[in-house]
Design an enzyme around this catalytic site. Structure first.
Site, mmCIF file in Angstrom:
data_model
loop_
_atom_site.group_PDB
_atom_site.id
_atom_site.type_symbol
_atom_site.label_atom_id
_atom_site.label_comp_id
_atom_site.label_asym_id
_atom_site.label_seq_id
_atom_site.Cartn_x
_atom_site.Cartn_y
_atom_site.Cartn_z
ATOM 1 N N GLN A 64 -4.645 -2.122 9.191
ATOM 2 C CA GLN A 64 -4.639 -3.313 8.558
ATOM 3 C C GLN A 64 -5.485 -4.744 9.465
ATOM 4 O OE1 GLN A 64 -3.047 -3.776 5.359
ATOM 5 N NE2 GLN A 64 -4.370 -5.754 6.030
ATOM 6 N N ASP A 118 -11.338 1.844 3.289
ATOM 7 C CA ASP A 118 -11.920 0.385 3.743
ATOM 8 C C ASP A 118 -13.207 0.140 3.298
ATOM 9 O OD1 ASP A 118 -9.652 -0.886 3.312
ATOM 10 O OD2 ASP A 118 -9.815 -1.635 5.582
ATOM 11 N N LYS A 172 0.697 -0.977 0.099
ATOM 12 C CA LYS A 172 0.143 -0.207 -0.267
ATOM 13 C C LYS A 172 0.508 1.595 0.162
ATOM 14 C CE LYS A 172 -3.717 -2.693 2.052
ATOM 15 N NZ LYS A 172 -4.702 -3.307 3.034
#
Ligand code: NAD
Length: 287
Positions: free
Chosen positions: A97, A120, A53
């Site tokens: 994460q 997300d 990322k």
């Protein structure tokens, strides 16, 4: 033999376009999108994802901030970091994460992120917005799958899409997104009866199970499109998908490989959401 959908190439093209968009935003409006990534503990897979990322951010011109917390960090400390990032004007997107260590409630963490910074799209507000079609952020893997189909000129409207898997991050949101694209959608899961039969009725078959070579060629209708979301370690130690690729490609019309199919698109869509977050926070709702 099926046409291989090259997620690596398609995602590189999208990243190149995003890079231009980000450069223009900076030059014309002084907006520099930024993403904060929180990683807890030493999970090697999470480390790889976070590094990927960061690399994508660097490539596109998105500023990335990494916060690496020890695995014994308390939930209160993690939530307080999220609050701090939520208040920071120089942070547009916040990503934690997953998975998190067992002593931390993942749901509480997801719900703590402001929906406007939830790149997300896991927050219940963003999940609800996906249901009603009033969304700005789409969950990255489902968005990447629909974009892959679109970029490959595969029409979803009117098609029977069968999705194996009903997780909150892939199966369920993908079903909703495909419904918005006018597909007829069937969601299958571990309790589904007659799975093989249902799969054979699919025009577009999506496997998001997490079991190597779970989808065999006899589960695929001749000419169907096969999208493989799975990331598994095969018996030979190599990364493989949920589909028995070598045999499935002889039956399908289009198929995604693993690696190099859905995976690269997921990060790409995260980058897209980070840019959307920056625009939303600068009162630009048009994107
Ligand atoms: P999950 O474990 O949350 O869900 C798996 C789903 O498979 C469940 O809904 C379950 O009902 C279903 N399932 C299990 N056994 C089944 C069976 N025998 N028959 C029918 N259905 C069955 O997994 P997830 O988070 O949705 O991820 C699925 C896979 O996709 C994993 O391999 C994961 O690593 C991968 N993944 C890839 C990406 C990407 O970017 N490529 C992103 C997310 C997940």
């Amino acid at each position: 033999m099926a046409c291989i959908i090259d997620g690596k190439r398609i995602s590189a093209e999208i990243r190149a376009k995003l890079k231009v968009e980000v450069a223009n935003l900076k030059a014309e409006r002084g907006i520099v999108p930024s993403l904060a990534v929180i990683i807890v503990g030493e999970n090697p897979a999470s480390r790889v994802y976070v590094n990927n990322k960061k690399r994508a951010c660097d490539e596109i011109g998105i500023v990335s901030h990494e916060f690496a917390l020890p695995c014994d960090v308390s939930q209160a400390e993690l939530l307080s970091l999220i609050d701090e990032l939520d208040h920071r004007g120089d942070v547009n997107g916040i990503l934690v994460q997953m998975p998190l260590p067992a002593h931390i409630d993942e749901k509480a963490v997801i719900e703590r992120i402001s929906p406007i910074k939830d790149v997300d799209a896991f927050h219940e507000i963003n999940v609800g917005k996906l249901m009603t079609g009033n969304f700005k952020f789409l969950p990255c893997t489902p968005a990447g799958i629909v974009r892959l189909l679109d970029e490959s000129n595969i029409d979803i409207a009117g098609k029977h899409c069968v999705i194996i898997g009903r997780s909150n991050i892939v199966g369920k949101p993908l079903a909703m997104l495909m419904l918005h694209c006018d597909a007829t959608v069937t969601i299958c899961h571990s309790k589904t009866l007659h799975l093989d039969e249902i799969c054979r009725t699919a025009d577009i078959l999506v496997a998001a199970v997490g079991r190597a070579k779970f989808v065999t060629a006899d589960m695929i209708a001749p000419g169907a499109v096969v999208i493989d979301v799975g990331i598994n370690r095969g018996g030979d130690g190599k990364i493989c998908g949920d589909v028995d690729f070598d045999n499935a490609k002889e039956v399908a019309s289009y198929i995604t490989p693993v690696p190099g199919g859905v995976g690269p698109m997921t990060i790409c869509m995260l980058m897209n959401n980070a840019v959307t977050a920056a625009l939303l926070q600068n009162d630009d709702l048009k994107r």
